[in-house]
Design a protein around this motif. Structure first.
Motif, PDB file in Angstrom:
ATOM      1  N   SER A  21     -67.159 -53.742 -54.529  1.00 47.90           N
ATOM      2  CA  SER A  21     -68.000 -53.543 -53.343  1.00 47.90           C
ATOM      3  C   SER A  21     -69.458 -53.322 -53.735  1.00 47.90           C
ATOM      4  O   SER A  21     -70.368 -53.919 -53.144  1.00 47.90           O
ATOM      5  N   ILE A  22     -69.670 -52.475 -54.726  1.00 47.52           N
ATOM      6  CA  ILE A  22     -71.033 -52.186 -55.168  1.00 47.52           C
ATOM      7  C   ILE A  22     -71.695 -53.442 -55.731  1.00 47.52           C
ATOM      8  O   ILE A  22     -72.843 -53.750 -55.413  1.00 47.52           O
ATOM      9  N   THR A  23     -70.946 -54.187 -56.546  1.00 45.23           N
ATOM     10  CA  THR A  23     -71.505 -55.410 -57.139  1.00 45.23           C
ATOM     11  C   THR A  23     -71.949 -56.381 -56.059  1.00 45.23           C
ATOM     12  O   THR A  23     -73.053 -56.930 -56.111  1.00 45.23           O
ATOM     13  N   GLY A  24     -71.103 -56.598 -55.063  1.00 43.76           N
ATOM     14  CA  GLY A  24     -71.459 -57.508 -53.975  1.00 43.76           C
ATOM     15  C   GLY A  24     -72.689 -57.049 -53.220  1.00 43.76           C
ATOM     16  O   GLY A  24     -73.576 -57.847 -52.907  1.00 43.76           O
ATOM     17  N   LEU A  25     -72.767 -55.755 -52.938  1.00 44.55           N
ATOM     18  CA  LEU A  25     -73.916 -55.240 -52.199  1.00 44.55           C
ATOM     19  C   LEU A  25     -75.188 -55.244 -53.048  1.00 44.55           C
ATOM     20  O   LEU A  25     -76.281 -55.505 -52.537  1.00 44.55           O
ATOM     21  N   LEU A  26     -75.048 -55.002 -54.353  1.00 38.63           N
ATOM     22  CA  LEU A  26     -76.223 -55.091 -55.223  1.00 38.63           C
ATOM     23  C   LEU A  26     -76.726 -56.527 -55.309  1.00 38.63           C
ATOM     24  O   LEU A  26     -77.937 -56.768 -55.310  1.00 38.63           O
ATOM     25  N   LEU A  27     -75.799 -57.475 -55.365  1.00 37.73           N
ATOM     26  CA  LEU A  27     -76.204 -58.883 -55.367  1.00 37.73           C
ATOM     27  C   LEU A  27     -76.885 -59.277 -54.057  1.00 37.73           C
ATOM     28  O   LEU A  27     -77.720 -60.179 -54.031  1.00 37.73           O
ATOM     29  N   ALA A  28     -76.525 -58.589 -52.989  1.00 35.12           N
ATOM     30  CA  ALA A  28     -77.161 -58.843 -51.692  1.00 35.12           C
ATOM     31  C   ALA A  28     -78.539 -58.192 -51.594  1.00 35.12           C
ATOM     32  O   ALA A  28     -79.280 -58.452 -50.649  1.00 35.12           O
ATOM     33  N   GLY A  29     -78.873 -57.319 -52.565  1.00 39.93           N
ATOM     34  CA  GLY A  29     -80.219 -56.769 -52.611  1.00 39.93           C
ATOM     35  C   GLY A  29     -80.388 -55.336 -52.160  1.00 39.93           C
ATOM     36  O   GLY A  29     -81.514 -54.904 -51.931  1.00 39.93           O
ATOM     37  N   ILE A  30     -79.326 -54.563 -52.042  1.00 43.03           N
ATOM     38  CA  ILE A  30     -79.498 -53.191 -51.554  1.00 43.03           C
ATOM     39  C   ILE A  30     -79.843 -52.189 -52.640  1.00 43.03           C
ATOM     40  O   ILE A  30     -80.190 -51.060 -52.348  1.00 43.03           O
ATOM     41  N   GLY A  31     -79.757 -52.570 -53.908  1.00 43.90           N
ATOM     42  CA  GLY A  31     -79.990 -51.642 -55.008  1.00 43.90           C
ATOM     43  C   GLY A  31     -81.415 -51.132 -55.062  1.00 43.90           C
ATOM     44  O   GLY A  31     -82.370 -51.869 -54.848  1.00 43.90           O
ATOM     45  N   HIS A  32     -81.552 -49.832 -55.335  1.00 45.45           N
ATOM     46  CA  HIS A  32     -82.874 -49.227 -55.440  1.00 45.45           C
ATOM     47  C   HIS A  32     -82.796 -48.014 -56.363  1.00 45.45           C
ATOM     48  O   HIS A  32     -81.859 -47.238 -56.292  1.00 45.45           O
ATOM     49  N   ILE A  33     -83.779 -47.882 -57.223  1.00 49.75           N
ATOM     50  CA  ILE A  33     -83.926 -46.695 -58.062  1.00 49.75           C
ATOM     51  C   ILE A  33     -85.326 -46.162 -57.806  1.00 49.75           C
ATOM     52  O   ILE A  33     -86.313 -46.871 -57.993  1.00 49.75           O
ATOM     53  N   ASN A  34     -85.418 -44.907 -57.347  1.00 44.81           N
ATOM     54  CA  ASN A  34     -86.735 -44.371 -56.995  1.00 44.81           C
ATOM     55  C   ASN A  34     -87.497 -43.880 -58.224  1.00 44.81           C
ATOM     56  O   ASN A  34     -87.021 -43.992 -59.353  1.00 44.81           O
ATOM     57  N   GLU A  35     -88.670 -43.324 -57.998  1.00 52.39           N
ATOM     58  CA  GLU A  35     -89.555 -42.902 -59.085  1.00 52.39           C
ATOM     59  C   GLU A  35     -88.915 -41.865 -59.995  1.00 52.39           C
ATOM     60  O   GLU A  35     -89.201 -41.802 -61.184  1.00 52.39           O
ATOM     61  N   SER A  36     -88.061 -41.023 -59.428  1.00 44.76           N
ATOM     62  CA  SER A  36     -87.411 -39.984 -60.235  1.00 44.76           C
ATOM     63  C   SER A  36     -86.111 -40.467 -60.877  1.00 44.76           C
ATOM     64  O   SER A  36     -85.400 -39.678 -61.490  1.00 44.76           O
ATOM     65  N   GLY A  37     -85.796 -41.759 -60.721  1.00 38.62           N
ATOM     66  CA  GLY A  37     -84.613 -42.331 -61.361  1.00 38.62           C
ATOM     67  C   GLY A  37     -83.328 -42.204 -60.578  1.00 38.62           C
ATOM     68  O   GLY A  37     -82.250 -42.512 -61.096  1.00 38.62           O
ATOM     69  N   LYS A  38     -83.404 -41.766 -59.323  1.00 32.17           N
ATOM     70  CA  LYS A  38     -82.198 -41.627 -58.508  1.00 32.17           C
ATOM     71  C   LYS A  38     -81.818 -42.966 -57.902  1.00 32.17           C
ATOM     72  O   LYS A  38     -82.648 -43.658 -57.323  1.00 32.17           O
ATOM     73  N   LYS A  39     -80.527 -43.301 -58.012  1.00 36.80           N
ATOM     74  CA  LYS A  39     -80.009 -44.550 -57.469  1.00 36.80           C
ATOM     75  C   LYS A  39     -79.511 -44.319 -56.043  1.00 36.80           C
ATOM     76  O   LYS A  39     -79.242 -43.190 -55.641  1.00 36.80           O
ATOM     77  N   ASN A  40     -79.368 -45.410 -55.313  1.00 35.51           N
ATOM     78  CA  ASN A  40     -78.837 -45.322 -53.961  1.00 35.51           C
ATOM     79  C   ASN A  40     -77.387 -45.808 -53.901  1.00 35.51           C
ATOM     80  O   ASN A  40     -76.909 -46.201 -52.852  1.00 35.51           O
ATOM     81  N   PHE A  41     -76.684 -45.731 -55.024  1.00 39.54           N
ATOM     82  CA  PHE A  41     -75.281 -46.141 -55.058  1.00 39.54           C
ATOM     83  C   PHE A  41     -74.523 -45.354 -56.108  1.00 39.54           C
ATOM     84  O   PHE A  41     -75.109 -44.827 -57.057  1.00 39.54           O
TER      85      PHE A  41
END
Length: 120
Positions: A21-41
């Motif tokens: 599920s995560i791989t598919g959604l990351l391929l769709a472009g939802i992945g983000h890592i903010n300035e402090s290095g926190k991921k959204n997944f």
């Protein structure tokens, strides 16, 4: 009533799910890592401990940049009491199926709440 400016900075989708599920959604472009290095997944596998899942759930529901939190339903079952206690509108919580675990509407916390409102 809350103003729309209160929610204008909520522009990310967060995901707690299995690897597929995560791989598919990351391929769709939802992945983000903010300035402090926190991921959204959070990728959950058989070795992931329940406290880790709960901590990610708490983090994502408290972040001000998250608009929607997607969680695989079979993972939500592992932290069901925490999921059922969540009542906020933002971030919106949606339980989704995974490749190996079909969606079961009888377990969905949002659907249960809607049915309660309509007296079903």
């Amino acid at each position: 009533m809350a103003s729309t400016t209160q929610f204008k900075d909520r522009n990310l989708i967060a995901v707690i799910g299995d690897e597929d599920s995560i791989t598919g959604l990351l391929l769709a472009g939802i992945g983000h890592i903010n300035e402090s290095g926190k991921k959204n997944f959070l990728i959950v596998d058989s070795k992931t401990q329940v406290p880790t899942i709960e901590a990610a759930f708490q983090e994502f529901t408290e972040r001000k940049d998250i608009a929607i939190l997607l969680i695989n339903q079979h993972i939500a079952e592992k932290i069901r009491p925490t999921v059922d206690l969540y009542k906020k509108a933002f971030p919106t919580l949606l339980e989704i199926p995974s490749k190996d675990h079909p969606y079961d509407p009888s377990k969905d916390s949002i659907l249960k709440r809607v049915q309660k409102l309509f007296g079903e």
